[in-house]
Design a protein around this motif. Sequence first.
Motif, short mmCIF file in Angstrom:
data_model
loop_
_atom_site.label_atom_id
_atom_site.label_comp_id
_atom_site.label_asym_id
_atom_site.label_seq_id
_atom_site.Cartn_x
_atom_site.Cartn_y
_atom_site.Cartn_z
N THR A 1 -6.11 8.62 -0.38
CA THR A 1 -6.62 7.36 -0.92
C THR A 1 -6.93 7.47 -2.41
N ASP A 2 -7.16 8.69 -2.90
CA ASP A 2 -7.42 8.83 -4.34
C ASP A 2 -6.19 8.48 -5.17
N TYR A 3 -5.00 8.54 -4.52
CA TYR A 3 -3.79 8.12 -5.24
C TYR A 3 -3.89 6.66 -5.65
N THR A 4 -4.40 5.83 -4.75
CA THR A 4 -4.51 4.40 -5.04
C THR A 4 -5.39 4.16 -6.26
N SER A 5 -6.53 4.82 -6.32
CA SER A 5 -7.42 4.63 -7.47
C SER A 5 -6.80 5.18 -8.75
N ALA A 6 -6.10 6.31 -8.65
CA ALA A 6 -5.43 6.88 -9.83
C ALA A 6 -4.32 5.94 -10.32
N SER B 1 -2.38 13.92 -6.91
CA SER B 1 -3.19 13.68 -5.71
C SER B 1 -2.88 14.72 -4.64
N TYR C 1 0.18 0.58 -13.61
CA TYR C 1 -0.49 -0.57 -13.00
C TYR C 1 -0.75 -1.66 -14.04
N LYS D 1 0.87 -1.16 0.00
CA LYS D 1 0.00 0.00 0.00
C LYS D 1 0.91 1.22 0.00
N GLU E 1 -4.19 2.70 -9.90
CA GLU E 1 -4.78 1.48 -10.46
C GLU E 1 -5.42 1.71 -11.83
N LYS E 2 -5.67 2.95 -12.18
CA LYS E 2 -6.20 3.26 -13.51
C LYS E 2 -5.09 3.62 -14.51
N SER E 3 -3.86 3.65 -14.04
CA SER E 3 -2.75 4.14 -14.87
C SER E 3 -2.11 3.03 -15.69
#
Length: 549
Positions: free
Chosen positions: A367-372, A352, A379, A315, A374-376
């Motif tokens: 936490t928005d970093y994680t979603s960004a 972020s 990833y 994480k 995972e969309k990159s």
Amino acid sequence: MERESMEFDVLIVGAGPAGLGTACRLAQLAKENEQELQICVVEKGSEVGAHILSGAVFEPRALNELFPDWKERGAPLNTAVSGDDILLLNNAEKGTKLANFMVPKTFHNDGNYIVSMGNICRWLAEQAEALGVEVFPGFSAAQVLYTDAGEVAGVITGDMGVSASGEEKDSFMPGMELRAKYTVFAEGCRGHLGKELIEKFNLNEGKTPQHYAIGFKEIWDIPAEQHKPGLVVHSTGWPLKDNASGGGYLYHAENNQVFVGLIIDLNYDNPNLNPYMEFQQYKHHPEIKKYLAGGKRVSYGARAIAKGGYYSLPKMTMPGALLVGCNAGTLNFAKIKGNHTAMKSGMLAAESIFTALKADQSHTELTDYTSAFEKSWVYDELYRSRNFGPAVHKWGTWLGGAYNTLDQNWFGGRLPFTLKDWQADHKGMQTVDKAAAIDYPKADNQLSFDRNSSVYLSNTNHEEDQPCHLQLIDSSIPIEVNLPKYNEPAQRYCPAGVYEIVQADNGEARFQINAQNCIHCKTCDIKDPSQNIRWVTPEGTGGPNYPNM
């Protein structure tokens, strides 16, 4: 201790591609939105680039996004890849060039460049400073600062002028508190603060252990008639054997120079294996020697590589801070590349952080970093290569390589299998009574060299009278445990001859640490079978001073 304090909006630890990618993107966003931000980058090396070591064949994807006009700005990407040779070194004398369909397509390098990442980082630092970022080389981040609520609040830089016995010398200067609303840890592979944060915030829960390799590199000036600008040579096979995996490389850069090196996975099991000597042997293979013969070695270095990939990614967020780049393990080992992914992870972090600062937030968990992330495309790359390393660890170089060729070339990394390696690299070492002896030839001082002369070429220097930055958790273990069980492998896995077993005056064996030789590769922190060595940062400016690695 009373310490001076400085406040910033964002503090970035490490001036590598991840840290400088973060800084440049954040400063761009501030400029575009007419918002003033105080952004600081601290770097433990004597200058930006001094501690940067990478092959490197560079994929410019992230750089194209960060600075689309990088050519006009004079970025030092001067040698486009002109061809790929993939060699199977059958033994010490024979090598076979493999056809493209026989190797994973991720090894192909169309559109990439042979570069010095040290020089790219120096250029990135210039771009960052032009955008208003403060870049401070020579300052080591020694401790993490926390708020009373346990959020990350910045770092404390290392004290200067402390003697080896821990006393303050006349030159003593206490470290400073560098406080920030958000702190980005971009220390590179096995960053010692990143390691602390992963443990404190349990960031690797449910993840496989991070896996590592040690990468060697030398720069050679070679005769013009042997130089093929832009040629990329990768190899597998000899000299590695006996459950040791990895591969070699030779890149034809500009100015009649080649970059030559060997990467050895640190899960090898024979305590007698000497990674440095394996590299020195490698250069004697006819397929490598034909380029180096008659040349002159001008630089040497080594560095650990985080290669666990997708399943080992921790994480990356915690209250007040982010892990980016190789500190988190974003390298794509299927490509043998991590500079582009490190840079992109930093750019995503910047976006972020900027969103949070614009909302007047501080010390929150982004936490928005994680979603960004995972969309990159980072990833996606790591997901597609998720089984690359585990396949080699599980089935060996040949069967693992065949699986990866099938997976990458025919299925785009989407074969429906899950291969995970749950054994940490240090755990598989055999006891010396069960291990095969390895007899290495002596250096010939033409292609192969001793470790001391190599360390000299790394321009390594430390203030001698300072606390040892290679800390033993239990000082008795090297002699009482590691020596009888493993013939103390630190004598061999260290690429700089830092660790020695010497005979004391009374005839007893003594473990000696030559910390002045340390080139900050972090291998000891990773490979020690008793996990008894803890690498911490020495005084700022200490370590290697690589000119263009």
